[in-house]
Design a protein around this motif. Structure first.
Motif, PDB file in Angstrom:
ATOM      1  N   SER B 140       1.971  -9.174  -2.045  1.00  0.00           N
ATOM      2  CA  SER B 140       1.728  -8.451  -3.289  1.00  0.00           C
ATOM      3  C   SER B 140       0.447  -8.965  -3.924  1.00  0.00           C
ATOM      4  O   SER B 140      -0.178  -9.914  -3.435  1.00  0.00           O
ATOM      5  N   THR B 141       0.103  -8.387  -5.026  1.00  0.00           N
ATOM      6  CA  THR B 141      -1.102  -8.807  -5.732  1.00  0.00           C
ATOM      7  C   THR B 141      -0.959 -10.235  -6.261  1.00  0.00           C
ATOM      8  O   THR B 141      -1.970 -10.890  -6.535  1.00  0.00           O
ATOM      9  N   GLU B 163      -1.002  -2.448   3.253  1.00  0.00           N
ATOM     10  CA  GLU B 163      -0.016  -1.941   2.310  1.00  0.00           C
ATOM     11  C   GLU B 163       0.339  -3.102   1.390  1.00  0.00           C
ATOM     12  O   GLU B 163       1.038  -4.023   1.801  1.00  0.00           O
ATOM     13  N   VAL B 164      -0.133  -3.023   0.170  1.00  0.00           N
ATOM     14  CA  VAL B 164       0.036  -4.146  -0.758  1.00  0.00           C
ATOM     15  C   VAL B 164       1.013  -3.753  -1.842  1.00  0.00           C
ATOM     16  O   VAL B 164       0.936  -2.649  -2.386  1.00  0.00           O
ATOM     17  N   ASP B 165       1.913  -4.661  -2.158  1.00  0.00           N
ATOM     18  CA  ASP B 165       2.824  -4.426  -3.270  1.00  0.00           C
ATOM     19  C   ASP B 165       2.006  -4.648  -4.535  1.00  0.00           C
ATOM     20  O   ASP B 165       1.741  -5.774  -4.948  1.00  0.00           O
ATOM     21  N   ASP B 166       1.590  -3.543  -5.096  1.00  0.00           N
ATOM     22  CA  ASP B 166       0.585  -3.592  -6.144  1.00  0.00           C
ATOM     23  C   ASP B 166       1.257  -3.708  -7.506  1.00  0.00           C
ATOM     24  O   ASP B 166       1.633  -2.709  -8.105  1.00  0.00           O
ATOM     25  N   GLY B 169      -3.309  -5.032 -11.689  1.00  0.00           N
ATOM     26  CA  GLY B 169      -4.673  -5.357 -11.312  1.00  0.00           C
ATOM     27  C   GLY B 169      -5.116  -6.701 -11.844  1.00  0.00           C
ATOM     28  O   GLY B 169      -6.270  -7.086 -11.703  1.00  0.00           O
ATOM     29  N   ILE B 187     -11.234  -3.502  -1.931  1.00  0.00           N
ATOM     30  CA  ILE B 187      -9.899  -3.324  -2.526  1.00  0.00           C
ATOM     31  C   ILE B 187      -9.505  -1.852  -2.540  1.00  0.00           C
ATOM     32  O   ILE B 187      -8.696  -1.423  -3.353  1.00  0.00           O
ATOM     33  N   CYS B 189      -7.635  -0.055  -0.881  1.00  0.00           N
ATOM     34  CA  CYS B 189      -6.254   0.356  -0.629  1.00  0.00           C
ATOM     35  C   CYS B 189      -5.339   0.126  -1.823  1.00  0.00           C
ATOM     36  O   CYS B 189      -4.167   0.517  -1.803  1.00  0.00           O
ATOM     37  N   LEU B 190      -5.853  -0.524  -2.871  1.00  0.00           N
ATOM     38  CA  LEU B 190      -4.988  -0.833  -4.003  1.00  0.00           C
ATOM     39  C   LEU B 190      -4.908   0.330  -4.980  1.00  0.00           C
ATOM     40  O   LEU B 190      -5.886   1.039  -5.198  1.00  0.00           O
ATOM     41  N   SER B 192      -3.499   0.003  -8.314  1.00  0.00           N
ATOM     42  CA  SER B 192      -3.601  -0.329  -9.738  1.00  0.00           C
ATOM     43  C   SER B 192      -5.025  -0.504 -10.207  1.00  0.00           C
ATOM     44  O   SER B 192      -5.916  -0.855  -9.451  1.00  0.00           O
ATOM     45  N   ASN B 215     -11.478   0.796  -5.680  1.00  0.00           N
ATOM     46  CA  ASN B 215     -10.313   1.642  -5.442  1.00  0.00           C
ATOM     47  C   ASN B 215     -10.350   2.866  -6.354  1.00  0.00           C
ATOM     48  O   ASN B 215     -11.184   2.968  -7.251  1.00  0.00           O
TER      49      ASN B 215
END
Lengths: 203, 583
Positions: B140-141, B163-166, B169, B187, B189-190, B192, B215
């Motif tokens: 995750s972030t 695939e990030v658990d966003d 930010g 960044i 793919c993010l 937030s 992003n």
């Protein structure tokens, strides 16, 4: 429903049906006479070979709409075209690609413009246009002519189309096919779901 | 040898060898060269994280500074590998944390990376510089915050396609004010929004920033002020590129772009509004790489933009470009080396919505003499077109064609596309990667086995008629390293007849084919250095499966580490299934 016993030619004509219009444009159609073996889901005797035959509620008139009697209630292509069962992982496109595009499509449709698909008989691809870019019918027709390289006809409020080779029709919110120009422009823009340019020879 | 060079000299000579293969070859010459190579190897590439244990790598190469590891099979990108399959990087990080204190770079692809991994990285490697997480997941972030806060010498943070658990930010604000060494940040793919002021301050205090991929959450009216702080940018990924057209925003943006004298690569452009596109025209003449595969921009604006880039080498675009756009590319972008055309709507029911056919690809193959790499999604293809392409471009090294409807024949003749792909492998003698599609018989595999001698990776779907197809490929393709197959009638015979071949390859994936459980066990028994893993998500218990049971998915890979210990319950190692043989 006319179904032929399965044989290789049926399989080929399955592909032929799908590719029908593109092959038409390639002018191979005449040689192979695939209609004879073509798999169809329609009442025997209905003769329309065009892929994009729209279904019409024949004789149904609501709100004084002038439906198009020429289009037969034959092949309900919209519903019988097999919904592609989505095969897992095919086509090989990563999920983030699919995700980022789908919502954008609806945004563009509901946000600024009124995008409708335009098909033309015998042409292997659709176009999309934004009805919001036009203010009146002649403008729209001129663009359609340019887009599909058509020789235009004359259109008048009173008489409809005269001596033209093509006739633009549209599918409205109720699923009925109407002649473009029948209703006031603003009503048309809000009710038009898709356009189809029919060849004059069908009329 | 009495008068051999001192080690330092040999080490210096070896330092000029950059390819792994060359260094591997050098290490086989004699024991002393093996030792010199061992101690001086700084970069290691692990193509399959399960092929060797971390301990074994560390034992052999004690002074590594940069490591690249790949995890899941390629078909995981298309959801064919269930969750929890594996590819965990944690064992690697823990092993390296104690043995590689001077590690500088970690590149991971298709691996599961947890926040714990990121925290461990942040804590353990004092000179850590580069983190590239390509198509990874599991973190995750919060994990990114650890990296930002602790890696004082970080140069590159690239999260491409992961695939990030966003969660928020906020992580970006963890870069301390004293941190100034950023060179590359991706960044894209993010989801937030990162704090814009933190981003701006970061960009302004990092004078070596060369690559910045924002992003979607970064709005168009903020890009200009970022660009002004970083006129030295070489690569830029914009954020969202849409808004009501405002002349002040436009001119500000336009001015900012014109200051980017060294810009070579552009991407992003989510939701691009055509009216804002001319703001980038000033950089087009220098652009060598353009990724428009996220933008819904259509013709004529799309073609207009691409045609303004005469030095373009790499183009990624959606099928909105259409045949006419590709003709324009063929005419304007004479140095094009790589073309990728993705489908804008892969599941579109009206197949012919977009005027992109085989003609577009043929045009590019005619006009772009340096074209080497192709990825093309379309709805129709013909043998004639493929033959044309092959004859035009014998210098192709990568050719991936996806005709969207499975088993589509040549649309003109209704024949299989064997001849077309045959021409590709026959003419393109340097072809290293090939993906097939359309209606194909065993014939195409005969052509491939006969001609594709340099082919390293082959992807096959909905093709072939019998085991012969698979046999022809395995027996003929001398350079084959990776083979992935789905929905083909390939079975036991070809697999068992070419068992030895499988150990010369990195991996083989087969799903929805006709391989039996019994054959898998037999293969495993015969080839001790192959891991044969059967993926079966049905609820039946393993022991009750008969020998003749057709396996759903099969993943075979060579390994010196033995069967892995982290398999989920739906993965069966055939090692466990086969009883030990005596003798």
């Amino acid at each position: 429903m006319v179904m032929r016993p399965w044989d290789p030619t049926t399989m080929i004509s399955c592909y032929a049906r799908k590719q029908n219009h593109s092959r038409l444009s390639m002018a191979f159609q005449g040689d192979l006479n695939l209609e004879a073996t073509e798999l169809r889901l329609g009442l025997p005797g209905t003769g329309d070979h065009e892929r994009r035959t729209p279904p019409v509620g024949v004789g149904v008139t609501k709100n004084n709409k002038r439906g198009l009697p020429e289009l037969e209630d034959g092949h309900r292509e919209e519903s019988t075209r097999t919904t592609k069962t989505q095969v897992v992982g095919w086509p090989p496109v990563r999920s983030y690609r699919k995700n980022c595009l789908q919502p954008k499509k609806t945004e563009s449709e509901s946000g600024g413009g009124v995008y409708v698909k335009v098909s033309m008989d015998g042409v292997p691809y659709l176009r999309k246009i934004d009805l919001k870019l036009y203010k009146e019918y002649p403008q729209l027709l001129k663009d359609l002519e340019e887009m599909f390289k058509l020789k235009g006809g004359e259109y008048s409020e009173r008489e409809g189309y005269n001596r033209s080779e093509f006739m633009p029709a549209y599918e409205d919110k109720d699923g009925d096919w109407m002649l473009v120009g029948d209703v006031p422009w603003n009503m048309f823009v809000t009710s038009c779901k898709r356009l189809r340019i029919m060849k004059g020879s069908e009329l | 040898m009495a008068y051999s060079f001192p080690e330092e000299v040999l080490e210096h000579v070896f330092s000029f060898l950059h390819s792994d293969r060359d260094r591997n070859a050098v290490s086989l010459v004699c024991k002393s060269w093996y030792e010199i190579d061992r101690w001086s190897r700084r970069r290691v590439f692990i193509g399959n994280c399960y092929a060797i244990s971390p301990r074994a790598v560390i034992r052999r190469f004690p002074e590594v500074r940069s490591i690249k590891i790949k995890g899941k099979p390629h078909f995981a990108d298309f959801n064919l590998v269930p969750d929890g399959w594996g590819g965990y990087v944690f064992p690697w990080i823990t092993a390296m944390a104690s043995s590689y204190p001077w590690l500088e770079e970690i590149h991971l692809k298709r691996m599961v990376v947890t926040n714990a991994c990121l925290e461990l990285i942040a804590k353990s490697f004092k000179n850590f510089r580069v983190l590239v997480l390509s198509t990874c997941e599991g973190f995750s972030t919060d994990g990114l915050a650890s990296i930002a806060a602790n890696c004082r010498n970080l140069r590159e943070l690239d999260l491409r396609d992961s695939e990030v658990d966003d969660l928020s930010g906020h992580w970006l604000s963890h870069f301390p004010d004293s941190y100034t060494s950023l060179v590359s940040l991706n960044i894209s793919c993010l989801g937030s929004e990162v704090s814009f002021s933190a981003l701006e301050r970061l960009v302004s205090r990092c004078p070596n920033l060369r690559s910045l991929s924002l992003n979607q959450a970064v709005p168009i009216d903020r890009i200009a002020c970022l660009l002004r702080q970083a006129p030295q940018l070489i690569e830029l990924g914009t954020g969202a590129y849409n808004a009501e057209l405002r002349p002040d925003v436009f001119s500000s943006l336009s001015g900012a772009f014109s200051c980017l004298k060294e810009l070579r690569s552009l991407s992003g452009f989510w939701d691009a509004v055509p009216a804002y596109i001319p703001a980038v025209y000033s950089v087009c003449s220098g652009i060598t790489s353009l990724n428009l595969s996220y933008t819904t921009m259509q013709n004529p604006d799309l073609t207009k933009l691409v045609s303004q880039c005469p030095n373009l080498q790499q183009l990624w675009v959606l099928d909105y470009i259409e045949d006419c756009g590709l003709e324009a590319v063929a005419a304007s972008c004479k140095d094009l080396r790589e073309l990728r055309v993705f489908p804008s709507d892969p599941y579109e029911e009206d197949e012919f919505d977009i005027a992109l056919t085989e003609r577009g690809l043929v045009s590019v193959s005619e006009g772009c003499t340096n074209l080497q790499s192709v990825l093309y999604f379309c709805h129709q293809m013909s043998n004639a077109a493929l033959i044309s392409i092959a004859q035009n471009r014998p210098n192709l090294t990568r050719f991936r064609l996806c005709i969207i409807e499975p088993r589509s024949p040549d649309y003109l003749t209704l024949q299989p596309l064997d001849a077309g792909f045959g021409a590709i492998v026959e003419h393109c003698k340097g072809l290293r990667r090939l993906s097939l599609s359309g209606l194909l018989t065993d014939r195409v595999f005969e052509y491939i086995g006969t001609h594709a001698k340099k082919l390293e990776m082959l992807s096959v779907a909905f093709a072939g008629e019998s085991d012969l197809g698979l046999h022809l490929v395995l027996s003929g393709c001398e350079s084959l390293r990776k083979l992935e197959i789905r929905d083909c009638p390939f079975g036991d015979k070809a697999l068992l007849a070419n068992a030895e071949k499988l150990e010369t390859m990195r991996s083989l994936w087969m799903s929805s084919c006709s391989v039996s459980f019994g054959a898998c066990k037999l293969l495993c028994r015969r080839m001790p250095r192959l891991n044969v893993e059967v993926i079966d998500e049905t609820s039946e218990v393993a022991e009750s499966r008969p020998e003749s049971f057709t396996v759903q998915k099969l993943y075979i890979y060579r390994s010196v580490a033995g069967p892995r210990l982290d398999m989920p319950d739906y993965v069966l190692s055939m090692e466990e299934e086969s009883p030990d043989l005596i003798g």
